[in-house]
Design a protein around this motif. Structure first.
Motif, short mmCIF file in Angstrom:
data_model
loop_
_atom_site.label_atom_id
_atom_site.label_comp_id
_atom_site.label_asym_id
_atom_site.label_seq_id
_atom_site.Cartn_x
_atom_site.Cartn_y
_atom_site.Cartn_z
N UNK A 10 -13.15 -2.33 6.65
CA UNK A 10 -12.20 -1.30 6.23
C UNK A 10 -12.97 -0.01 5.99
N UNK A 11 -12.27 1.11 6.07
CA UNK A 11 -12.93 2.40 5.88
C UNK A 11 -11.94 3.39 5.26
N UNK A 12 -12.43 4.20 4.30
CA UNK A 12 -11.57 5.15 3.60
C UNK A 12 -12.32 6.46 3.40
N UNK A 13 -11.68 7.53 3.82
CA UNK A 13 -12.28 8.87 3.65
C UNK A 13 -11.86 9.43 2.30
N UNK A 14 -12.85 9.77 1.47
CA UNK A 14 -12.58 10.33 0.15
C UNK A 14 -12.83 11.84 0.26
N UNK A 15 -11.75 12.60 0.44
CA UNK A 15 -11.85 14.03 0.73
C UNK A 15 -12.69 14.78 -0.29
N UNK A 16 -13.66 15.56 0.22
CA UNK A 16 -14.50 16.39 -0.64
C UNK A 16 -15.67 15.65 -1.27
N UNK A 17 -15.73 14.34 -1.06
CA UNK A 17 -16.80 13.57 -1.69
C UNK A 17 -17.65 12.80 -0.68
N UNK A 18 -16.98 12.05 0.20
CA UNK A 18 -17.72 11.24 1.15
C UNK A 18 -16.81 10.21 1.79
N UNK A 19 -17.37 9.04 2.08
CA UNK A 19 -16.61 7.98 2.73
C UNK A 19 -16.96 6.64 2.10
N UNK A 20 -15.98 5.73 2.08
CA UNK A 20 -16.18 4.40 1.50
C UNK A 20 -15.76 3.37 2.54
N UNK A 21 -16.54 2.28 2.68
CA UNK A 21 -16.23 1.25 3.68
C UNK A 21 -16.69 -0.12 3.19
N UNK A 22 -16.17 -1.14 3.85
CA UNK A 22 -16.56 -2.52 3.55
C UNK A 22 -17.10 -3.16 4.81
N UNK A 23 -18.32 -3.71 4.72
CA UNK A 23 -18.95 -4.43 5.83
C UNK A 23 -19.43 -5.77 5.30
N UNK A 24 -18.95 -6.87 5.90
CA UNK A 24 -19.32 -8.23 5.46
C UNK A 24 -19.12 -8.40 3.96
N UNK A 25 -17.93 -7.99 3.50
CA UNK A 25 -17.52 -8.13 2.10
C UNK A 25 -18.38 -7.33 1.12
N UNK A 26 -19.17 -6.39 1.64
CA UNK A 26 -20.02 -5.56 0.77
C UNK A 26 -19.54 -4.11 0.87
N UNK A 27 -19.34 -3.45 -0.28
CA UNK A 27 -18.86 -2.07 -0.28
C UNK A 27 -20.02 -1.08 -0.11
N UNK A 28 -19.82 -0.10 0.78
CA UNK A 28 -20.80 0.96 1.03
C UNK A 28 -20.15 2.31 0.72
N UNK A 29 -20.92 3.17 0.09
CA UNK A 29 -20.47 4.54 -0.17
C UNK A 29 -21.49 5.51 0.44
N UNK A 30 -20.97 6.53 1.11
CA UNK A 30 -21.86 7.55 1.71
C UNK A 30 -21.32 8.92 1.31
N UNK A 31 -22.17 9.75 0.70
CA UNK A 31 -21.69 11.07 0.31
C UNK A 31 -22.68 11.82 -0.55
N UNK A 32 -22.17 12.80 -1.30
CA UNK A 32 -23.02 13.65 -2.13
C UNK A 32 -23.44 12.93 -3.41
N UNK A 33 -24.36 13.55 -4.15
CA UNK A 33 -24.95 12.92 -5.35
C UNK A 33 -23.90 12.54 -6.38
N UNK A 34 -22.96 13.44 -6.63
CA UNK A 34 -21.95 13.18 -7.66
C UNK A 34 -21.00 12.04 -7.29
N UNK A 35 -20.95 11.69 -5.99
CA UNK A 35 -20.07 10.61 -5.54
C UNK A 35 -20.69 9.23 -5.82
N UNK A 36 -21.99 9.14 -5.66
CA UNK A 36 -22.68 7.85 -5.87
C UNK A 36 -23.25 7.74 -7.29
N UNK A 37 -23.22 8.82 -8.06
CA UNK A 37 -23.79 8.84 -9.41
C UNK A 37 -24.94 9.83 -9.47
N UNK A 38 -24.71 10.96 -10.14
CA UNK A 38 -25.66 12.07 -10.11
C UNK A 38 -27.02 11.70 -10.69
N UNK A 39 -27.03 11.02 -11.84
CA UNK A 39 -28.30 10.67 -12.50
C UNK A 39 -29.11 9.72 -11.64
#
Length: 639
Positions: A400-429
């Motif tokens: 599955x794949x979902x576009x999170x406008x202004x932040x990045x993209x979220x997807x599931x591969x082999x039951x594992x969630x992946x997030x791709x995007x800017x620092x504030x989307x994955x956790x700035x610290x």
């Protein structure tokens, strides 16, 4: 079928048509040479005591040699209601004949005809580049239809038609490759001698040569709207547009001719009463003055040089929209550059990939590229391109794949969630602490950072950058050596601008600059430096290009660039700017040489005539010889 009918059917010119065409092109030179032969015959008859026959032959030399220039002079005088140089020469020749100097008058006509023929040759030589370009576009194309293939005239091609182009053939019209892979010689368009590889969806341009592979091309433009056709029109227009210097000389010529005629009229009488000259001597010196004071060389000082320089530029992929821009270029003191697509390639590239311990590059790239392949974002395209060059296995389809406008993209591969995007989307610290804070270092280098999160852990960090063109650094260094101040105007952040400015070697930069801000900055530069150029990549830089004294647009096959700037670099090679400046400097230097030389010769000949040290034959040779020399000097720009 007759030989003539066969030639007509094959679209080849009939031999006598070729002969007529050559006679027409070289008519002035043939007439001048015929005049020279008749002068020699007249001189032999005169020496042999056949005076009447000598005068008849000289008269023929007058008519044959002087017809073209006399016709041109009379037509221009009627049209502009103002006397010109040609009329002065006709008067001088006729005046010489009236006082019995038939040989001198005929020699004047002969050398004047020769200088005219040489000027025409210069014009033809400068237009030869365009003629040779026009001949590069084939007349026929092989169109693919539902019933097979058919040869059609290029003018019959319509947008959407499919054509087959075989190895060794020229591309007949602009289009897009739909099948096949090849290498094209695009020298006719860009001036670049290195062939370019092309495959599916790549653009091809009319007049370029298909070197080694058969390709099927879909026509995207009618033949009269191709980039090739627009280049020809642009150079033809530039050659017909006169530079400020040329316009000044032409205005000066009309007034100067009136002054010369007035002085000549006075000289017919005044020396007789003041200096005791005979009437014959006074009239003779007046005729010499009419010859030597004519500004033929001065008039010929600029146009041949300007035409030669424009043709030289066109041959090397530098298109000038007129002599005024070519002349101005040598006075440029500062050049402002757009960043994206001008100093940089305009497309981001992956520069660094840092993967979390315990994961492999291949694993992270496979997941990231598989997800990003569903996006059209430039950063996503760059990551996919980078991954395909590294991976030995094909990409996979996310569950599955979902576009999170202004932040990045979220997807599931082999039951594992992946997030791709800017620092504030994955956790700035977490992003700032990743890889010992390397993100901060990348940001200072002007790089854009994409973070990849797998589950709850940060898996990787990808750094991308719009890379500076290799030739840009060399080009900026060349401009610095020429004493030109360089500055970059960009809408990017200060950090990015600082990094790109340092890498490209520009002297200064202004960041966070909107299109309207660029115009304001250019106005300030013009106040400070006087003559300023702007280099951009098309429509988005149009206001700034229009504000600058000289607007320079990056071409590389875009007809948009042809309509927005004063000078177009058909290949995105910034080093051509330095080359164009040198060409402008050479042209202005040659024009100055011509003007100083021609004025010097006129003054010297006028003084010699007043001192009665100059005979008419030497006056003719000195005056017309100087005209021939300035034209030959201008021809050096064609090299």
């Amino acid at each position: 079928m007759s030989a003539q009918a066969q030639l007509l059917k094959s679209n080849k010119p009939i031999p006598h048509e070729n002969l007529w065409k050559k006679l027409k092109v070289n008519g002035e030179l043939i007439a001048a040479l015929a005049s020279g032969v008749l002068i020699l015959l007249g001189w032999l008859f005169d020496k042999s005591g056949y005076g009447t026959m000598s005068v008849i032959v000289y008269m023929l030399a007058f008519v044959i040699g002087g017809f073209a220039k006399a016709k041109e002079g009379i037509e221009d005088t009627i049209k502009n209601k103002e006397l010109n140089v040609e009329m002065l020469m006709i008067m001088a020749a006729v005046g010489s004949a009236i006082i019995g100097y038939w040989t001198e008058g005929a020699i004047l006509i002969f050398i004047f005809a020769m200088s005219g023929a040489l000027e025409t040759y210069t014009m033809n030589k400068s237009h030869k580049e365009i003629s040779s370009l026009m001949e590069m576009q084939p007349e026929e194309a092989l169109r693919i239809t539902d019933y097979g293939e058919e040869h059609v005239h290029v003018s019959e091609l319509t947008v959407g038609d499919l054509i087959l182009i075989k190895p060794g053939e020229r591309v007949p019209s602009d289009g897009e490759i739909t099948k096949g892979r090849t290498t094209l010689d695009e020298a006719a368009i860009t001036g670049e001698s290195v062939p370019v590889s092309k495959s599916n969806h790549d653009e091809v341009f009319a007049g370029t040569v298909n070197l080694n592979g058969s390709i099927t091309v879909r026509i995207t433009k009618p033949s009269h709207e191709t980039l090739f056709h627009k280049i020809i029109e642009l150079v033809q227009s530039a050659q017909s547009e006169k530079s400020p210097s040329q316009l000044f000389i032409e205005r000066f010529e009309g007034q100067y001719v009136k002054i010369v005629l007035a002085v000549v009229f006075v000289m017919m009488f005044l020396p007789h009463y003041l200096l005791g000259w005979s009437w014959t001597e006074s009239f003779y010196r007046a005729m010499i003055l009419l010859v030597v004071a004519s500004p033929c060389a001065l008039v010929a000082s600029i146009m041949p040089a300007s035409l030669s320089a424009i043709s030289n530029g066109a041959r090397h992929g530098i298109l000038f929209k007129g002599g005024v821009h070519l002349e101005q270029l040598s006075a440029i003191k500062a050049i402002a550059f757009d960043k994206t697509g001008t100093l940089t390639k305009g497309k981001p590239e992956v520069t660094d990939l840092i993967v979390q311990d315990g994961l492999t590059e291949e694993e992270v790239l496979l997941a990231t590229a598989s997800i990003e392949s569903h996006s059209n974002h430039p950063l996503a395209n760059a990551i996919v391109k980078y991954a395909k060059g590294k991976l030995s296995i094909p990409l996979i389809h996310p569950d599955s794949i979902e576009d999170v406008a202004g932040w990045g993209v979220k997807a599931v591969i082999d039951h594992k969630e992946w997030k791709i995007g800017k620092a504030s989307y994955v956790g700035k610290e977490m992003a700032e602490a990743f890889a010992n804070g390397t993100a901060k270092k990348f940001a200072s280098e002007g790089k854009t950072i994409v973070f990849v999160q797998r589950g709850e852990e940060l898996a990787a960090m990808i750094a991308l950058k719009d890379m500076v063109r290799e030739e840009a650094k060399l080009a900026i260094d060349q401009l610095k050596e020429q004493g030109v101040y360089t500055i970059m105007l960009t809408g990017d952040s200060e950090k990015t601008a600082q990094a790109i400015a340092a890498e490209s070697h520009v002297r200064d930069h202004i960041a966070e600059c909107l299109p309207e801000n660029k115009v304001d900055h250019l106005k300030k530069l013009k106040k400070k430096y006087g003559n300023v150029a702007m280099v951009g990549d098309g429509i988005n830089d149009a206001p700034a290009l229009a504000t600058a004294n000289v607007g320079i647009s990056m071409g590389e096959g875009t007809d948009v660039a042809l309509e927005t700037a004063d000078i177009v670099l058909m290949k995105n090679d910034l080093s051509r700017i330095s080359e164009a400046i040198r060409l402008s400097q050479r042209m202005n230097r040659i024009i100055k040489q011509n003007v100083i030389f021609s004025i010097g010769v006129i003054i010297l000949l006028i003084l010699s005539n007043f001192l009665q040290m100059l005979d008419l034959p030497f006056g003719v040779i000195g005056h017309e010889g100087s005209t021939i020399l300035v034209i030959l000097n201008s021809l050096r720009l064609l090299r």
